[in-house]
Design a protein around this motif. Structure first.
Motif, short mmCIF file in Angstrom:
data_model
loop_
_atom_site.label_atom_id
_atom_site.label_comp_id
_atom_site.label_asym_id
_atom_site.label_seq_id
_atom_site.Cartn_x
_atom_site.Cartn_y
_atom_site.Cartn_z
N TYR A 141 9.77 3.74 9.41
CA TYR A 141 8.97 3.17 10.51
C TYR A 141 7.65 3.93 10.68
O TYR A 141 6.60 3.31 10.82
CB TYR A 141 9.77 3.18 11.82
N GLU A 142 7.72 5.24 10.62
CA GLU A 142 6.49 6.04 10.73
C GLU A 142 5.54 5.73 9.57
O GLU A 142 4.33 5.58 9.76
CB GLU A 142 6.84 7.53 10.73
N PHE A 143 6.09 5.61 8.36
CA PHE A 143 5.27 5.27 7.21
C PHE A 143 4.60 3.91 7.41
O PHE A 143 3.40 3.75 7.14
CB PHE A 143 6.11 5.26 5.92
N LEU A 144 5.36 2.92 7.87
CA LEU A 144 4.81 1.58 8.06
C LEU A 144 3.71 1.57 9.11
O LEU A 144 2.68 0.91 8.95
CB LEU A 144 5.91 0.60 8.46
N THR A 145 3.91 2.31 10.18
CA THR A 145 2.89 2.41 11.22
C THR A 145 1.60 2.99 10.65
O THR A 145 0.51 2.47 10.92
CB THR A 145 3.40 3.28 12.39
N ASN A 146 1.71 4.04 9.86
CA ASN A 146 0.53 4.63 9.22
C ASN A 146 -0.08 3.68 8.19
O ASN A 146 -1.30 3.60 8.06
CB ASN A 146 0.89 5.96 8.57
N GLU A 147 0.75 2.97 7.47
CA GLU A 147 0.29 2.05 6.43
C GLU A 147 -0.54 0.92 7.04
O GLU A 147 -1.64 0.63 6.55
CB GLU A 147 1.50 1.47 5.67
N ILE A 148 -0.05 0.30 8.10
CA ILE A 148 -0.81 -0.82 8.67
C ILE A 148 -2.10 -0.36 9.34
O ILE A 148 -3.04 -1.14 9.47
CB ILE A 148 0.04 -1.69 9.62
N ALA A 149 -2.16 0.91 9.72
CA ALA A 149 -3.41 1.43 10.29
C ALA A 149 -4.52 1.48 9.25
O ALA A 149 -5.71 1.48 9.60
CB ALA A 149 -3.17 2.82 10.89
N THR A 150 -4.15 1.50 7.96
CA THR A 150 -5.15 1.56 6.89
C THR A 150 -5.46 0.19 6.29
O THR A 150 -6.33 0.09 5.44
CB THR A 150 -4.67 2.49 5.76
N LEU A 151 -4.73 -0.85 6.72
CA LEU A 151 -4.89 -2.18 6.13
C LEU A 151 -5.55 -3.14 7.10
O LEU A 151 -5.41 -2.99 8.32
CB LEU A 151 -3.51 -2.74 5.73
#
Length: 108
Positions: free
Chosen positions: A36-46
């Motif tokens: 979940y933390e990874f996904l949150t960080n990922e969508i912040a860059t997309l």
């Protein structure tokens, strides 16, 4: 947050926005620690791409790659009883009756 495995890649849906990741390996993507933390960080860059809904509707694949799928064949009472009998010695016989009664998605 929802994840979709499609023929064109992995899509993340979050708060009515859709994001396509650059990741290509489904197993590595979903099996990471702190997903979940990874996904949150990922969508912040997309950048959101809301035109991905049609891609999801027409190209979604089952959300598995090389993971084991347990109890996929426990569908009929006769099968359930046979599996319970086979696994009685190991103490796993109660597993099958729980799986048989549980709600499960179809595996296509």
């Amino acid at each position: 947050m929802q994840l979709y495995k499609t023929r064109q890649g992995i899509i993340i849906s979050h708060e009515e926005n859709y994001y396509q990741t650059t990741a290509t390996n489904w197993d590595e993507f979903i099996n990471r620690d702190n997903l979940y933390e990874f996904l949150t960080n990922e969508i912040a860059t997309l950048q959101p791409k809301n035109d991905l809904t049609s891609l999801i509707e027409s190209n979604t694949l089952p959300p598995v790659q090389s993971q084991e799928i347990w109890a996929a064949g426990v569908t009929y009472m006769r099968s359930m009883k046979a599996r319970m009998e086979e696994s009685k010695v190991s103490g796993g016989d109660t597993f099958y009756d729980k799986v048989y009664e549980a709600e499960r998605p179809d595996i296509n």
